[in-house]
Design a protein around this motif. Structure first.
Motif, short mmCIF file in Angstrom:
data_model
loop_
_atom_site.label_atom_id
_atom_site.label_comp_id
_atom_site.label_asym_id
_atom_site.label_seq_id
_atom_site.Cartn_x
_atom_site.Cartn_y
_atom_site.Cartn_z
N ARG A 139 -18.19 16.01 8.00
CA ARG A 139 -19.02 15.49 9.08
C ARG A 139 -18.40 14.30 9.80
N LYS A 140 -17.50 13.57 9.13
CA LYS A 140 -17.00 12.33 9.70
C LYS A 140 -15.51 12.32 9.97
N LEU A 141 -14.81 13.40 9.68
CA LEU A 141 -13.35 13.39 9.79
C LEU A 141 -12.87 14.66 10.50
N ALA A 142 -12.06 14.46 11.56
CA ALA A 142 -11.54 15.59 12.33
C ALA A 142 -10.03 15.52 12.42
N LEU A 143 -9.39 16.67 12.40
CA LEU A 143 -7.95 16.80 12.53
C LEU A 143 -7.66 17.69 13.73
N GLY A 144 -6.71 17.26 14.58
CA GLY A 144 -6.47 18.06 15.78
C GLY A 144 -5.10 17.85 16.39
N ALA A 145 -4.87 18.57 17.49
CA ALA A 145 -3.60 18.48 18.22
C ALA A 145 -3.87 18.70 19.70
N GLU A 146 -3.00 18.12 20.54
CA GLU A 146 -3.16 18.24 21.98
C GLU A 146 -1.80 18.43 22.66
N TYR A 147 -1.85 19.04 23.82
CA TYR A 147 -0.65 19.23 24.65
C TYR A 147 -1.04 18.98 26.10
N ARG A 148 -0.19 18.26 26.81
CA ARG A 148 -0.46 17.95 28.22
C ARG A 148 0.82 18.09 29.02
N ARG A 149 0.85 19.05 29.91
CA ARG A 149 2.02 19.24 30.76
C ARG A 149 2.02 18.21 31.88
N LYS A 150 3.22 17.78 32.30
CA LYS A 150 3.34 16.72 33.30
C LYS A 150 4.23 17.18 34.45
N PRO A 151 4.03 16.63 35.65
CA PRO A 151 4.92 16.94 36.76
C PRO A 151 6.23 16.16 36.62
N HIS A 152 7.21 16.54 37.39
CA HIS A 152 8.50 15.83 37.41
C HIS A 152 8.82 15.53 38.87
N ASN A 153 8.35 14.36 39.33
CA ASN A 153 8.45 14.01 40.74
C ASN A 153 9.57 13.03 41.07
N LEU A 154 10.01 12.25 40.08
CA LEU A 154 10.96 11.16 40.32
C LEU A 154 12.34 11.47 39.78
N GLY A 155 13.36 11.13 40.57
CA GLY A 155 14.72 11.28 40.09
C GLY A 155 15.06 10.34 38.95
N VAL A 156 14.40 9.17 38.90
CA VAL A 156 14.69 8.19 37.84
C VAL A 156 13.83 8.41 36.59
N ASP A 157 13.02 9.45 36.61
CA ASP A 157 12.12 9.71 35.49
C ASP A 157 12.15 11.19 35.16
N ASN A 158 12.86 11.55 34.11
CA ASN A 158 12.96 12.95 33.68
C ASN A 158 11.71 13.30 32.86
N GLU A 159 10.56 13.30 33.54
CA GLU A 159 9.26 13.39 32.88
C GLU A 159 9.09 14.71 32.14
N LYS A 160 8.56 14.60 30.93
CA LYS A 160 8.31 15.76 30.07
C LYS A 160 6.84 15.78 29.65
N ALA A 161 6.45 16.84 28.98
CA ALA A 161 5.07 16.98 28.51
C ALA A 161 4.76 15.96 27.42
N TYR A 162 3.46 15.63 27.29
CA TYR A 162 2.95 14.83 26.18
C TYR A 162 2.36 15.78 25.13
#
Length: 292
Positions: free
Chosen positions: A225-248
């Motif tokens: 009732r009080k404890l949860a286990l989980g996982a998440e994924y978040r895709r990200k855009p890649h708009n900047l040349g100085v930032d090789n942005e990846k998913a979280y």
């Protein structure tokens, strides 16, 4: 936005008939925790659940503090959220992003985020006999407050890194289904965004300046009732040349000792953040939430 505003007015009007004090009537953990941008949900993605433990005849509110630490960066986020009639959520968060390794050890970027979420269909708890998930639509207005610590290099604004704007909107729709018998929560979010690293590095850029749809998914298993286990994924855009942005992505444990307090701890992977420290950033995610 045009559809959200009339619904907001209607909910606020109904709110006059709601209980003067929170009834704390929702099931434990069904308000989610405070997502890093302030909305109710998981750690890195919003859910269709409404913050707080107020039922449809009441309201609830919470405050959160979140810390994310990787090898080269630190992120602090704190804010408040209010849930009204288990249908409308208003949130406000401030993010502070700092560097800890040269040449960005003096880096300091702050961002304010104002959020609005409206439940439009379904009920994740009470419609167990239906395939229909709870569905909510949301909007986040983000304003980057500039870059500190790089004045000697002549950099004080995200536009000098190639971003097109220092403010912008994220629009999203979330669908959340809770299977009480299986102690399982599943969530899918589709976000329309131009934000670079959630907006910390501005909006749009030299590689892309269009709003694009990014998928986000979450799954959580209630161990007890009080404890949860989980996982998440978040895709990200890649708009900047100085930032090789990846998913979280993250793997988390959330503890709900009472309806008034929760703790979430996670291993978070944030991918690459700028070409100046070109390595994958990963580390501790810790969030505390207090509410009523």
């Amino acid at each position: 936005m045009k559809k959200i505003i009339p619904a907001l007015i209607a909910v606020l009007a109904c709110g006059g008939a709601a209980a003067a004090s929170p009834d704390m009537g929702k099931l434990l953990a069904t308000g989610g925790v405070s997502q890093v941008e302030g909305a109710g949900g998981g750690g890195i993605t919003p859910w269709a659940l409404i913050s707080g433990y107020g039922t449809r005849d009441s309201w609830g509110a919470n405050a959160h503090y979140t810390y994310v630490g990787t090898q080269d960066y630190k992120l602090n986020s704190y804010g408040v959220a209010v849930g009204i009639a288990d249908r409308l959520e208003l949130s406000l968060a401030n993010q502070e992003f700092k560097g800890s390794l040269a040449p960005l050890d003096q880096l300091n970027i702050k961002q304010d985020i104002l959020g609005l979420k409206l439940k439009v269909a379904g009920d994740a708890v009470y419609e167990q006999d239906s395939w229909m998930p709870q569905v909510a639509i949301g909007i986040m207005y983000k304003r980057n407050k500039g870059i500190g610590g790089l004045g000697a290099l002549g950099v004080t604004n995200v536009k000098q890194l190639g971003a097109k704007d220092d403010h912008g909107y994220d629009y999203y729709v979330s669908a959340t289904k809770i299977y009480l018998e299986q102690s399982l929560l599943l969530n899918a979010t589709l976000r329309a965004t131009r934000a670079n690293q959630m907006g910390i590095l501005g909006f749009g850029g030299d590689k892309n300046d269009s709003t694009r749809l990014m998928p986000e998914v979450s799954a959580a298993y209630l161990i007890n009732r009080k404890l949860a286990l989980g996982a998440e994924y978040r895709r990200k855009p890649h708009n900047l040349g100085v930032d090789n942005e990846k998913a979280y992505y993250d793997v988390f444990v959330a503890w709900f000792p009472t309806r008034n307090f929760s703790v979430t701890a996670a291993y978070a992977d944030l991918g690459d953040i700028t070409i100046f420290n070109p390595k994958k950033q990963h580390g501790l995610y810790l969030s505390l939430q207090a509410g009523f």
